[in-house]
Design an enzyme around this catalytic site. Sequence first.
Site, mmCIF file in Angstrom:
data_model
loop_
_atom_site.group_PDB
_atom_site.id
_atom_site.type_symbol
_atom_site.label_atom_id
_atom_site.label_comp_id
_atom_site.label_asym_id
_atom_site.label_seq_id
_atom_site.Cartn_x
_atom_site.Cartn_y
_atom_site.Cartn_z
ATOM 1 N N CYS A 195 -7.678 -4.463 -10.889
ATOM 2 C CA CYS A 195 -7.132 -3.398 -11.721
ATOM 3 C C CYS A 195 -6.720 -2.246 -10.806
ATOM 4 O O CYS A 195 -7.582 -1.517 -10.301
ATOM 5 C CB CYS A 195 -8.194 -2.954 -12.722
ATOM 6 S SG CYS A 195 -7.623 -1.740 -13.901
ATOM 7 N N CYS A 253 0.841 -1.193 0.000
ATOM 8 C CA CYS A 253 0.000 0.000 0.000
ATOM 9 C C CYS A 253 0.879 1.247 0.000
ATOM 10 O O CYS A 253 1.798 1.356 0.810
ATOM 11 C CB CYS A 253 -0.904 -0.005 1.228
ATOM 12 S SG CYS A 253 -1.891 1.494 1.391
ATOM 13 N N CYS A 312 -5.749 0.755 5.950
ATOM 14 C CA CYS A 312 -5.904 2.216 6.058
ATOM 15 C C CYS A 312 -7.111 2.740 5.277
ATOM 16 O O CYS A 312 -7.408 3.927 5.355
ATOM 17 C CB CYS A 312 -4.631 2.927 5.596
ATOM 18 S SG CYS A 312 -4.360 2.885 3.816
ATOM 19 N N CYS A 319 0.045 3.147 3.674
ATOM 20 C CA CYS A 319 0.393 2.603 4.994
ATOM 21 C C CYS A 319 1.439 1.499 4.938
ATOM 22 O O CYS A 319 1.911 1.046 5.978
ATOM 23 C CB CYS A 319 -0.865 2.091 5.705
ATOM 24 S SG CYS A 319 -1.477 0.517 5.069
ATOM 25 N N CYS A 333 -7.463 -0.693 0.608
ATOM 26 C CA CYS A 333 -6.555 -1.320 1.569
ATOM 27 C C CYS A 333 -7.307 -1.547 2.876
ATOM 28 O O CYS A 333 -7.915 -0.623 3.413
ATOM 29 C CB CYS A 333 -5.356 -0.399 1.803
ATOM 30 S SG CYS A 333 -4.278 -0.947 3.147
HETATM 31 ZN ZN LIG Z 1 -3.009 1.004 3.340
#
Ligand SMILES: [Zn+2]
Length: 135
Positions: free
Chosen positions: A120, A48, A100, A51, A97
């Site tokens: 995607c 990510c 976060c 985070c 995600c």
């Molecule tokens: Zn994250």
Amino acid sequence: MSREIEHSDDEWRSLLTTERFRILRRGGTEPAFANAYWDNRDEGEYHCGACGALLFQSRDKFDSGTGWPSFARPVGEGAVEEHTDASLGMVRTEVVCARCGGHLGHVFGDGPPPSHKRYCMNSGALTFEPSQTPH
Ligand SMILES: [Zn+2]
């Protein structure tokens, strides 16, 4: 909703680049074929961009022809969350995600078997970390 990593918009703005903020916190989309990882074939992990949580692995990446990095599956159960997104006059499934809540992209049902899923993603929502030991 409570998440492991939470910040105000002002905090995210100071933590992220303008482009990352636009994608991860505002649901923005980057241009196809003009992003960092659409054609990246190196072995490694995709984290990510907000985070640092591990989200995808290169072994699940495939060439979708769309110009965005595309994966058959996330790294494991619970790494990402999927929500119905009815914006822009389309009904799509948004992928965020789980740690976060950052917007990553969308998932579609036209990927390769056996999952038949196509995650995607926006390169700007991810950070690629190459494998230490080449395969
Ligand atoms: Zn994250």
